[in-house]
Motif scaffolding. Structure first.
Motif, PDB file in Angstrom:
ATOM      1  N   PHE A 341      -4.503  35.925  -9.665  1.00 34.76           N
ATOM      2  CA  PHE A 341      -4.622  34.478  -9.878  1.00 34.76           C
ATOM      3  C   PHE A 341      -6.015  33.952  -9.546  1.00 34.76           C
ATOM      4  N   SER A 342      -6.653  34.526  -8.523  1.00 35.68           N
ATOM      5  CA  SER A 342      -7.957  34.013  -8.096  1.00 35.68           C
ATOM      6  C   SER A 342      -9.032  34.211  -9.167  1.00 35.68           C
ATOM      7  N   PHE A 345      -6.971  31.970 -12.981  1.00 38.76           N
ATOM      8  CA  PHE A 345      -6.850  30.515 -13.057  1.00 38.76           C
ATOM      9  C   PHE A 345      -8.189  29.774 -13.134  1.00 38.76           C
ATOM     10  N   PRO A 346      -9.246  30.208 -12.431  1.00 39.13           N
ATOM     11  CA  PRO A 346     -10.534  29.520 -12.644  1.00 39.13           C
ATOM     12  C   PRO A 346     -10.987  29.549 -14.102  1.00 39.13           C
ATOM     13  N   PHE A 349      -8.743  27.073 -16.033  1.00 37.50           N
ATOM     14  CA  PHE A 349      -9.108  25.675 -15.777  1.00 37.50           C
ATOM     15  C   PHE A 349     -10.347  25.265 -16.575  1.00 37.50           C
ATOM     16  N   ILE A 376       4.930  31.302 -10.724  1.00 37.15           N
ATOM     17  CA  ILE A 376       3.752  30.735 -10.052  1.00 37.15           C
ATOM     18  C   ILE A 376       3.961  30.621  -8.541  1.00 37.15           C
ATOM     19  N   THR A 379       1.216  30.341  -4.353  1.00 38.08           N
ATOM     20  CA  THR A 379      -0.136  30.160  -4.867  1.00 38.08           C
ATOM     21  C   THR A 379      -0.682  28.781  -4.533  1.00 38.08           C
ATOM     22  N   TYR A 381      -2.663  27.287  -6.442  1.00 37.70           N
ATOM     23  CA  TYR A 381      -3.139  26.754  -7.716  1.00 37.70           C
ATOM     24  C   TYR A 381      -2.194  25.741  -8.352  1.00 37.70           C
ATOM     25  N   GLU A 383      -1.187  22.649  -7.401  1.00 36.66           N
ATOM     26  CA  GLU A 383      -1.708  21.275  -7.432  1.00 36.66           C
ATOM     27  C   GLU A 383      -2.886  21.160  -8.398  1.00 36.66           C
ATOM     28  N   ARG A 384      -3.769  22.139  -8.380  1.00 35.60           N
ATOM     29  CA  ARG A 384      -4.922  22.104  -9.286  1.00 35.60           C
ATOM     30  C   ARG A 384      -4.460  22.180 -10.746  1.00 35.60           C
ATOM     31  N   LEU A 385      -3.446  22.993 -11.017  1.00 33.19           N
ATOM     32  CA  LEU A 385      -2.941  23.108 -12.376  1.00 33.19           C
ATOM     33  C   LEU A 385      -2.362  21.782 -12.857  1.00 33.19           C
ATOM     34  N   GLU A 388      -5.269  19.450 -13.667  1.00 32.97           N
ATOM     35  CA  GLU A 388      -5.975  19.807 -14.901  1.00 32.97           C
ATOM     36  C   GLU A 388      -5.131  19.472 -16.138  1.00 32.97           C
TER      37      GLU A 388
END
Length: 474
Positions: A341-342, A345-346, A349, A376, A379, A381, A383-385, A388
């Motif tokens: 994921f690290s 996902f970047p 995004f 998911i 993780t 990610y 909140e960031r997902l 976005e």
């Protein structure tokens, strides 16, 4: 009708002239500095009339006729495959000539199958495939007439094409300018011509017969992958892709490690063939390692690809190719995707806000796939997902594919809502009063969540099942 060698030979001459005559009228000058002329090569292969007759009695032997058929087929292979090339060595060939070559080859194939020579040589097919030819090929294991001649020629032709490709390959033991040294030994144009002919032969045969020819096809395809020219590499990749779609893992087992290592070595290929290396690599690793979802080849392949994408995240051609073809690899890795994921996902995004709608729609599909496979879980990610996706929903107002994008965003958010419950609610609350997201908020608030537990179990079970049974590439 073709019960004598002379009758089949006369028909072959007639077919060659239907191609040779229009070919001779095409103006063509080889590119400056190129010592090879594909037009001259074609004219030589098609000059059947004077190439083989016995000088003693003007009769033709079986060997001479078969060699003429081989030359004619090589010419048709080059003409037909030229339509997929933009290289200056082949781009001068008009489409109508390629169509004529296809038609002439099919006619020759049918005539050969009906001839006494074809009947006497039928044992070649039996020895190669362990089946008999005949009919239209609809019966299990039968080889139809048009495929039969290609298969019969492959043991004769593929070793020659392999040698033609290898002549201008890099000598890895040599020092200095390796490419210049390779080109000095043999013109790269010869390797390009041979590679396109090879690709044509391979793609004429499909399941279930291609698997029986792996020992002929794979060494030549590996030689093409090992070449320095992108044009030659590309044909090797296309051939391996066709192979992966038409054989089973057992038929590739003898070469599995060397094939997968070649895939990893070629992920650094030029932009013009990166789509081919991605499709080839994904299909081969999911085919060969289907019975071993924990195979290190899955992660090695993914890491190689992500490394190149991270260095060129704005390269549209590369990201679109990867997003388009990576799906079976994601299924093969399954739940272990969490460990990546690290890196994944970047990139997702960034791509969610790419200028082109194609990238955005593709990355939304892959986000949905990753969510279903991993739930998911565990993780940072989530909140960031959500942030976005909310931003993308608003940005979509100015896009041509507005409705498709917004529909996909809503689908992903509902999935998050169903499988993450309170975590999703906490992440979404800060967007709930955004006037530009009113319709999205209404859709989410109106979504039925009484069966959340059932949905969670479904997604969790789905991810476990897929992680242990990667999808068969189509």
């Amino acid at each position: 009708m073709w019960n004598s060698l002379s009758a089949l030979h006369a028909h072959l001459i007639q077919l060659s002239e239907t191609i040779l005559n229009p070919l001779s009228q095409i103006p063509y000058t080889p590119p400056e500095g190129t010592p090879i002329s594909p037009k001259s090569t074609l004219e030589s292969l098609l000059s059947i009339k004077n190439s083989n007759p016995n000088p003693n009695n003007n009769a033709i032997t079986e060997t001479q006729l078969f060699n003429s058929i081989k030359d004619f087929t090589l010419a048709c292979a080059l003409l037909s495959s030229s339509q997929s090339s933009t290289h200056e060595l082949l781009s001068w060939i008009p489409k109508n000539l390629a169509i004529e070559a296809n038609s002439a080859f099919n006619e020759l194939s049918n005539a050969y199958a009906e001839s006494d020579l074809g009947a006497r040589n039928e044992r070649r097919i039996s020895e190669l495939l362990g089946v008999m030819s005949g009919g239209d090929g609809d019966g299990d294991g039968l080889v139809n007439e048009e495929k039969r001649l290609v298969i019969e020629l492959m043991p004769e032709v593929l070793p020659l094409l392999k040698d033609g490709i290898k002549e201008s390959s890099i000598d890895k033991s040599a020092d200095g300018d390796e490419i210049s040294a390779a080109s000095a030994r043999a013109p790269v144009g010869s390797a390009i011509v041979a590679a396109y002919q090879f690709g044509w032969f391979v793609t004429q045969v499909d399941y279930p017969h291609l698997g029986k020819l792996c020992n002929l096809v794979i060494p030549c395809a590996l030689t093409a992958l090992d070449h320095w020219s992108p044009q030659v590499k590309g044909q090797g990749m296309i051939s391996f892709t066709h192979l992966a779609k038409n054989v089973n893992a057992a038929e590739l087992s003898r070469y599995e490690d060397v094939i997968l290592d070649a895939c990893c070595q070629n992920i650094a290929s030029d932009d013009e063939i990166w789509c081919h290396v991605v499709e080839m690599s994904v299909l081969l690793v999911t085919c060969i390692q289907r019975s071993d979802p924990r195979s290190p080849w899955f992660e090695k392949m993914l890491n190689e690809m992500l490394g190149h994408l991270e260095r060129q995240p704005r390269n549209k051609d590369r990201r679109v190719a990867w997003l388009k073809f990576v799906e079976p690899l994601l299924h093969g890795i399954g739940l272990v995707l969490v460990a990546h994921f690290s890196r994944i996902f970047p990139l997702f995004f960034k791509w969610l806000h790419a200028d082109d709608d194609e990238t955005v729609l593709l990355v939304l599909k892959r986000v949905h796939t990753v969510m279903r496979l991993t739930w998911i879980r565990n993780t940072p990610y989530l909140e960031r997902l959500v942030d976005e996706l909310a931003l993308l929903y608003k940005e979509a107002a100015l896009r041509v594919a507005r409705e498709q994008i917004r529909s996909s965003v809503l689908e992903i958010l509902i999935l998050l809502q169903q499988c993450k419950g309170l975590q999703f609610k906490a992440a979404w609350d800060k967007h709930s009063n955004d006037l530009n997201l009113t319709s999205l908020s209404l859709s989410l608030s109106g979504n039925t969540t009484n069966n959340v537990g059932a949905h969670v179990d479904q997604f969790h079970g789905d991810s476990l099942q897929r992680s242990s049974q990667p999808l068969k590439p189509q």
